[in-house]
Design a protein around this motif. Sequence first.
Motif, PDB file in Angstrom:
ATOM      1  N   ALA A 439      -1.170  -8.129  -8.533  1.00  0.00           N
ATOM      2  CA  ALA A 439      -1.064  -7.532  -7.207  1.00  0.00           C
ATOM      3  C   ALA A 439      -0.645  -6.061  -7.299  1.00  0.00           C
ATOM      4  O   ALA A 439      -1.202  -5.193  -6.593  1.00  0.00           O
ATOM      5  N   VAL A 440       0.319  -5.723  -8.160  1.00  0.00           N
ATOM      6  CA  VAL A 440       0.769  -4.337  -8.299  1.00  0.00           C
ATOM      7  C   VAL A 440      -0.330  -3.474  -8.908  1.00  0.00           C
ATOM      8  O   VAL A 440      -0.582  -2.327  -8.461  1.00  0.00           O
ATOM      9  N   ALA A 467      10.207   1.051  -1.181  1.00  0.00           N
ATOM     10  CA  ALA A 467      10.490  -0.300  -1.674  1.00  0.00           C
ATOM     11  C   ALA A 467      11.387  -0.283  -2.902  1.00  0.00           C
ATOM     12  O   ALA A 467      12.226  -1.188  -3.083  1.00  0.00           O
ATOM     13  N   LEU A 468      11.233   0.730  -3.775  1.00  0.00           N
ATOM     14  CA  LEU A 468      11.989   0.769  -5.029  1.00  0.00           C
ATOM     15  C   LEU A 468      13.222   1.654  -4.947  1.00  0.00           C
ATOM     16  O   LEU A 468      13.914   1.832  -5.948  1.00  0.00           O
ATOM     17  N   ASP A 482       5.703  -0.193 -17.169  1.00  0.00           N
ATOM     18  CA  ASP A 482       6.695  -1.250 -17.392  1.00  0.00           C
ATOM     19  C   ASP A 482       7.910  -1.080 -16.482  1.00  0.00           C
ATOM     20  O   ASP A 482       8.467  -2.050 -15.963  1.00  0.00           O
ATOM     21  N   ALA A 483       8.328   0.203 -16.224  1.00  0.00           N
ATOM     22  CA  ALA A 483       9.433   0.435 -15.301  1.00  0.00           C
ATOM     23  C   ALA A 483       9.044   0.062 -13.877  1.00  0.00           C
ATOM     24  O   ALA A 483       9.880  -0.451 -13.099  1.00  0.00           O
ATOM     25  N   LEU A 484       7.789   0.332 -13.507  1.00  0.00           N
ATOM     26  CA  LEU A 484       7.314  -0.049 -12.180  1.00  0.00           C
ATOM     27  C   LEU A 484       7.337  -1.568 -12.006  1.00  0.00           C
ATOM     28  O   LEU A 484       7.780  -2.082 -10.958  1.00  0.00           O
ATOM     29  N   MET A 485       6.865  -2.313 -13.019  1.00  0.00           N
ATOM     30  CA  MET A 485       6.846  -3.773 -12.934  1.00  0.00           C
ATOM     31  C   MET A 485       8.267  -4.326 -12.841  1.00  0.00           C
ATOM     32  O   MET A 485       8.544  -5.230 -12.044  1.00  0.00           O
ATOM     33  N   ARG A 486       9.173  -3.787 -13.670  1.00  0.00           N
ATOM     34  CA  ARG A 486      10.565  -4.255 -13.609  1.00  0.00           C
ATOM     35  C   ARG A 486      11.194  -3.947 -12.256  1.00  0.00           C
ATOM     36  O   ARG A 486      11.943  -4.753 -11.697  1.00  0.00           O
ATOM     37  N   GLY A 487      10.898  -2.772 -11.708  1.00  0.00           N
ATOM     38  CA  GLY A 487      11.458  -2.412 -10.406  1.00  0.00           C
ATOM     39  C   GLY A 487      10.955  -3.300  -9.292  1.00  0.00           C
ATOM     40  O   GLY A 487      11.722  -3.710  -8.408  1.00  0.00           O
TER      41      GLY A 487
END
Length: 530
Positions: A439-440, A467-468, A482-487
């Motif tokens: 989805a992201v 959102a973040l 990877d930082a976006l997914m974790r956030g």
Amino acid sequence: MFSKPFRVKSNTMMRNSDKRKLRSRLEGTYGRSFSQVADELLPLKSEITSVAIVLHRGDVTDLFCVDGNPMFFESQPEQVLLPTVYALWKCPALTPAWLTGSFVVAKLQGGADLMLPGVICPVRSTDAGLGEFGRFSPRSVATPENAASVGVGMTAISSSTVAEQLSSGFGLRGKGLLMRHTVLDHLWLYGCKTQRPNIDFSQLFDSDAGAAKVADPAGGSEEATAVACASDASESLDAVTASTAESVGDSDGQVSASADAVDSLQTSLAATNIASDAEEENSPAESMDDLLERCFLLALGCRLKKADLPVLTSNFYRTYMQSCSPADRSLDIKHSSFKKLSRFLAAMTSKFGCISVKETSKGVDSLVSVEWTHPAIREAKARGASELPSADEGGASAESEPVPAFSLFLSPSVDLLPIFTPCGHGKDALLTDNDVKQAVTRYVRDNELVSAHDRSSVHLNDALSRALRTKGQPAPTVLKWDALMRGVKGKMLPRHQVSGTRAVPLLRLFVLQKYWLLCLQGTAQSTCVR
């Protein structure tokens, strides 16, 4: 007294002088009726312990146990020694018995006192066949079809009060016995838990006399007329149906008993007369003795190996013998006539002579050697394949039981709905890690947020920044994948679902905690879990 659990405060072995004092105290309470059975109830050579217990109300009282089985206890607040049902089953004539209907027993076990309308009075006289007695006199409770006591208590009134009620013409009313102990209460559970035996009333009386003389603590002696006339209980039921079925008292009041209950009492009485001609079955203790011996031989022939020796006797019983017990029966040494494992092993050594038990340390016994060629062990090994529980049966039962399955999911928060709505996911959607990643990625590519100079970086638009955003910190503008997914995952709501134990899966909104179990091998074949 024992309708609720009690706590053991101390357990002391009685000396011979204390045993004699206890006997003298009981002889003063029960007179000649105890003197005749003193050696049977309190053998001087047996292990008699005085157990101080704390009742649920906070009162402290004493139990007197013979070989771990409670035989007498001190009634509170009267401080009178009363026999337990275990003692009354050995010597039924120790106290006078009052008869009541079988349908009343369940009420007594629930904590109710015995009301006078619930007492069966076979004799129509000025004392209703109950004899002369004073207030707070010990009395046991039995049923017309079985002389074995179901409980014991103290009289709430005297015989003079009974005579006054009968002379008034309104019949018996009010409390008759203040129940102190019944079958299946916590005092019964503290003992060997044997079931109520079937005792014939004819065993209590001489054939010539027809009645037994029992001592009354209030003074003098009386005929146990209420018990002696139990053989005529079926004729008396017709005459006293109106009084015995009117009401049965409980702790809060009186419970009405219908005529159907009296009919059921007559039916049970007739069934008991028919069953008296049948052959007697083995007692529970004898049956447990046979099961112990069979499991003992099967454990030696099929479970125990030479490499396991020496083994603690307690581990031998718990690990090897109990695994040989049938699935529908429970192996319990306390329900046998041996009561203790050391006595049982000594009896098996004397009978078969196939094992050697030594005291390896103070108070610790171990099984050190086995004669594997003994005929009894060989015979048990030959029949072990058919008698031992099979592994297939255990596997089938394990497969038939549902195993719970835990599944971890993530649900979008309100701020993340603009990212997941284009993919058809609402706020109640249950998403896996792979669903979140897809989805992201789709949202970033549809909005062309990937950096033209660095494909591993993503420019955040207003929706992603909002959102973040973290409170007290500036909103990010560029993040790695990877930082976006974790956030995004950090802003989502964690959920877990339990399935497999019910028709509808159970959904919960919190994070499952992780626990690590470390199994360590200890001494004497023990396992420690940390």
